[in-house]
Scaffold this motif. Structure first.
Motif, short mmCIF file in Angstrom:
data_model
loop_
_atom_site.label_atom_id
_atom_site.label_comp_id
_atom_site.label_asym_id
_atom_site.label_seq_id
_atom_site.Cartn_x
_atom_site.Cartn_y
_atom_site.Cartn_z
N UNK A 101 0.80 -1.23 0.00
CA UNK A 101 0.00 0.00 0.00
C UNK A 101 0.84 1.28 0.00
N UNK A 158 2.74 1.57 -3.54
CA UNK A 158 1.84 1.96 -4.63
C UNK A 158 1.44 3.43 -4.51
N UNK A 162 2.12 6.03 -7.47
CA UNK A 162 1.06 6.81 -8.10
C UNK A 162 1.40 8.29 -8.08
N UNK A 163 1.84 8.78 -6.91
CA UNK A 163 2.21 10.18 -6.76
C UNK A 163 3.36 10.52 -7.70
N UNK A 192 -5.01 -1.75 9.28
CA UNK A 192 -6.39 -2.24 9.22
C UNK A 192 -7.16 -1.86 10.47
N UNK A 211 -8.01 1.88 9.97
CA UNK A 211 -9.11 2.13 9.04
C UNK A 211 -10.46 1.72 9.62
N UNK A 218 3.34 14.90 8.29
CA UNK A 218 2.01 15.09 7.71
C UNK A 218 1.88 14.40 6.37
N UNK A 268 -1.16 8.76 6.25
CA UNK A 268 -2.61 8.56 6.09
C UNK A 268 -2.90 7.12 5.72
N UNK A 269 -1.94 6.48 5.07
CA UNK A 269 -2.14 5.09 4.63
C UNK A 269 -1.78 4.12 5.74
N UNK A 272 -5.47 21.28 7.61
CA UNK A 272 -5.27 19.99 6.97
C UNK A 272 -6.57 19.18 6.99
N UNK A 313 -8.84 17.90 3.75
CA UNK A 313 -9.13 16.49 3.55
C UNK A 313 -10.59 16.24 3.20
N UNK A 328 -12.99 7.88 11.17
CA UNK A 328 -12.05 8.44 10.20
C UNK A 328 -12.41 9.90 9.90
N UNK A 345 -4.56 4.41 -5.59
CA UNK A 345 -4.56 4.10 -4.16
C UNK A 345 -5.63 4.91 -3.45
N UNK A 351 -0.06 -3.53 -9.27
CA UNK A 351 -0.68 -2.20 -9.23
C UNK A 351 -0.25 -1.46 -10.49
N UNK A 392 -1.26 1.79 -12.92
CA UNK A 392 -2.09 2.99 -13.03
C UNK A 392 -2.38 3.30 -14.49
N UNK A 397 -6.52 -1.86 2.48
CA UNK A 397 -7.04 -1.53 3.81
C UNK A 397 -8.14 -0.46 3.81
N UNK A 398 -8.13 0.45 2.85
CA UNK A 398 -9.09 1.56 2.88
C UNK A 398 -10.52 1.04 2.84
#
Lengths: 341, 434
Positions: free
Chosen positions: A41, A44, A48-49, A245, A248, A310, A315-316, B115, B119, B172, B205, B371, B373, B397-398
């Motif tokens: 995670x 990836x 992506x970024x 997990x 989340x 930050x 966040x992941x 922040x 979000x 969250x 992601x 993965x 893109x 996980x999300x």
């Protein structure tokens, strides 16, 4: 007539295939990453970024497991082999030797930590366990009155009367999983050391890794989401899974305290939470400059935007290194320092 | 009345008494009931499966959007005023989007609070804006109301998947975010619209930016290769074995082998693909051309078996009549037997293709579980396929990927149903009965 169109079609498709296969001979212009499903995670997200913010193509990330990734990574230099491998444990000496034998120079980048939690449904009782209690609950054989016997503990309260009167029912990953490896190495082995009389009976190191098979521990598959779902429907069960997990699903799940420390972000980051492991990625030095963008990818991964206080990786669910460690890692990583063992 | 036991067995008459008749009727009624129960059970399980997938997946087809009044300041986007696409593409749209958000809540201060505010909207919102500007540069300098995607957490919250009534630390979505969101909703700045991203984007992601188009294209490319290889080879093999091959021990052996091959677990073909296509021929990893070839090997036995059955079903009289009229054996086959057998062969092929579409195990070994893109364009670009996308999302996980997973399953099911429907229609339309 029929036959003619048929042969023609076959010839055309064959020709088309030959052309496309010929195209494969061009140099690869895309980074290829393999390795751990725990780092997947994070890797990836960075990929992506990286693809969005640079002129390079988005790297392809495969989730092969730490061991599988190392095998692919160490198999040689050349564009058919991956450039980067992720790992949820440090590279082993045997793997390093194989890499070196194949002429591969490695740069190691430690990216942070991952906590392994013993989570349960919010509806279940709170658990505050020591590592020894975890060992006594899950080991195949435990010392009782100076003798090694098959684990007799059926209820948590059999281990310690202060624990809840509740059946021991733990859902965890199968032996192929990196989470399982880390769990037995840290929690089971660590817990083993604290159990009186275990060492005398030969219970040390690898001997502590054996998990009971009498139904109290259930192998629930590699998918942590599945474990979370099962815990939701069974509030008495406890599950072993990665911290992200829990993070989340904090509205449904809670983590057991281990040695009195709650499974929380800050505690894992500070190293107080005992069941945590380091996460790494390894870069093939010979590919830097051959496959475009590897250096920039390292910079993106180790940028403040990604792994800083930050950063989006937090966040992941990534648990970051300390500031000083981050600075040191950036220096070593961007300087492509060689790993030696 | 004679005693029944006194009559020899061979002369026994059927028992036509009332009781025996009733028993027989009851037995028949019971038997029918079992049949109906079996069907109801199967239908019930199917309904349960579909119901659970549809109920979790349905919400993924919509996406929460938030309206922002965005001032497209020329000084930030295009300071030189030349409308050079490169300059327009690299402007700091994130800043502009965030400015639009801050404008709605001017009294938000402090780094952390800001922040939290940022979000609310998706991290891909700046790309939405960039595309709008690139498509129509004349909007620069104006203030527009633009609907941008909300972040995945806010989206889940809006869909009721994140409850309001739990402690803030366990959610969250934080209390201040809920306050802002409610304020936006009260101001008519929140809507749920059809989620086009799901059908046009590659993997991501960020759940709100993730789509299945990349995987769908990957599946398409892979299946083209599979079809191009397995159909001609399969049909040729079937025709030769059925019409030309001598019947001897060798052809028997081949037949047994083909039947066995159809039952080999698919992962074995993946291992073969790894050893032969990747390691020996040096073809690229994760490429549809390799995936398609591996799946073609897997589909081949199915097509050969279906093809032979279809050829066998064509009455010999057709062929004999053709031969009698002076056609060569080749002409008899290609002009008469093969066209008549085609509907059956095509049905078998489509069913084989549908199986190939749903396969993940062999693709694991050749690196298509990855993965990716970028949307693949050629047969050698790295690609993944629909069932693999389902697998990857199920593992993420999300929380928001849960509904995406079910949505992807629905799309995959739609493809499978369409393919099977095509097989049924082909059969109905062209099949001949003799």
């Amino acid at each position: 007539m029929y036959l003619k169109t048929f042969t023609l079609a076959a010839a055309v498709t064959l020709a088309a295939l030959t052309v496309t296969m010929g195209g494969a001979a061009e140099a690869r212009d895309q980074i290829r990453i393999v390795g751990s499903s725990t780092v997947f995670p994070f890797s990836t997200s960075v990929a992506e970024q990286f693809g969005k913010t640079t002129k390079f193509k988005t790297p392809v990330v495969e989730s092969t497991g730490s061991g599988g990734g190392m095998k692919l990574f160490c198999s040689g230099v050349g564009e058919e082999h991956p450039d980067v491998t992720n790992s949820s444990r440090r590279i082993k000496k045997s793997e390093f030797d194989k890499c070196t034998a194949n002429g591969i120079g490695i740069t190691e980048v430690k990216i942070g930590f991952d906590g392994i939690v013993l989570g349960s449904s919010k509806a279940g009782p709170d658990l505050d366990l020591t590592l020894s209690q975890v060992f006594l609950a899950l080991a195949a054989r435990v010392p009782v009155d100076g003798k090694l016997v098959d684990n007799p503990h059926k209820m948590w309260s059999d281990i310690d009367p202060t624990l809840p009167k509740q059946k021991i029912e733990v859902l965890g990953p199968p032996p192929t999983s990196g989470t399982r490896d880390a769990f037995v190495e840290i929690a089971m082995e660590g817990g083993c050391e604290g159990v009186a009389g275990a060492k005398e009976l030969g219970l040390e190191k690898k001997a502590c890794h054996i998990i009971r098979e009498d139904g109290a521990f259930v192998e629930a598959g590699e998918n942590d989401n599945l474990i979370v779902q099962k815990l939701e429907s069974n509030p008495n069960a406890v599950g072993i899974f990665g911290f992200s997990f829990l993070d989340q699903n904090a509205d449904k799940m809670k983590g057991a305290h281990i040695n009195g420390v709650p499974a929380e972000f800050e505690e894992i980051a500070d190293g107080n939470y005992p069941v945590s492991r380091s996460l790494y990625f390894y870069v093939k030095q010979q590919h830097v400059g051959v496959i475009p963008g590897i250096k920039e990818f390292i910079s993106e991964f180790t940028s403040e935007d990604a792994w800083g206080e930050d950063g989006y990786l937090l966040d992941k669910g990534l648990i970051p290194l300390s500031d000083a460690d981050r600075d040191a890692t950036i220096k070593a990583a961007t300087g492509l320092q060689s790993l030696s063992m | 009345m004679t005693d029944l036991a006194a009559i020899p067995v061979s002369q026994r008459k059927p028992d036509l008494s009332e009781a025996q008749l009733r028993r027989r009727y009851r037995a028949e009624a019971r038997f029918r009931l079992y049949g109906v129960a079996a069907i109801l059970f199967a239908v019930g399980i199917l309904a349960l499966l579909l119901g659970s997938i549809v109920s979790t997946g349905f919400s993924a087809f919509t996406q929460t959007e938030i309206a922002l009044d965005i001032e497209l300041d020329p000084a930030t986007i295009d300071p030189a005023g030349a409308r050079d696409p490169d300059v327009l593409a690299s402007a700091n749209y994130r800043k502009i989007v965030r400015a639009g958000l801050t404008e709605l809540f001017p009294d938000v201060s402090g780094r952390r609070t800001k922040r939290d505010l940022n979000r609310l909207i998706s991290s891909g919102a700046d790309l939405t804006l960039r595309d709008r500007v690139l498509a129509n540069p004349s909007i620069i300098g104006t203030t527009l109301r633009i609907w941008v995607k909300s972040s995945a957490d806010i989206d889940s919250f809006n869909k009721g998947q994140i409850p309001r009534d739990v402690v803030e630390a366990d959610r969250r979505v934080k209390d201040n975010q809920i306050t802002w969101f409610d304020a936006l909703a009260a101001d008519d700045r929140v809507r749920r619209s059809f989620n086009t991203t799901l059908f046009t984007a590659g993997d991501s992601r960020e759940p709100e930016q993730a789509g299945i188009w990349g995987a769908a294209v990957g599946s398409f490319l892979t299946l083209i290769v599979t079809l191009a290889l397995s159909f001609p080879v399969g049909v040729m093999a079937a025709v030769y074995l059925e019409a030309f091959a001598p019947k001897n021990r060798w052809t028997d052996l081949i037949e047994v082998n083909i039947n066995n091959l159809a039952a080999v677990p698919s992962i074995v073909f993946g291992l073969l693909g790894l050893a032969v296509f990747l390691n020996f021929f040096g073809l690229p990893r994760s490429a549809p051309v390799v995936g398609g070839t591996v799946l073609a090997l897997m589909t081949l036995p199915t097509i050969i078996i279906a093809g032979r059955a279809a050829l066998n079903a064509v009455p010999p009289s057709i062929r004999e009549a053709a031969l009698a009229m002076g056609a060569s054996p080749l002409q008899a086959i290609t002009h008469h037997v093969l066209p008549l057998a085609m509907p059956g062969i095509l049905t078998g092929t489509i069913i084989g293709m549908a199986r190939a579409l749903g396969e993940t195990a062999p693709l694991l070994m050749i690196g298509m579980v990855a993965f990716i893109v970028d949307i693949p364009r050629t047969f050698t670009d790295p690609a993944t396929v629909l069932p693999v996308q389902v697998f990857l999302w199920a593992d993420a996980p999300e929380r928001a990927f849960v509904e995406k997973t079910s949505a992807a399953i629905l799309v995959l099911l739609a493809f499978l149903i369409a393919m099977n429907l095509a097989a049924v229609i082909l059969r109905k339309k062209f099949e001949r009965r003799w």
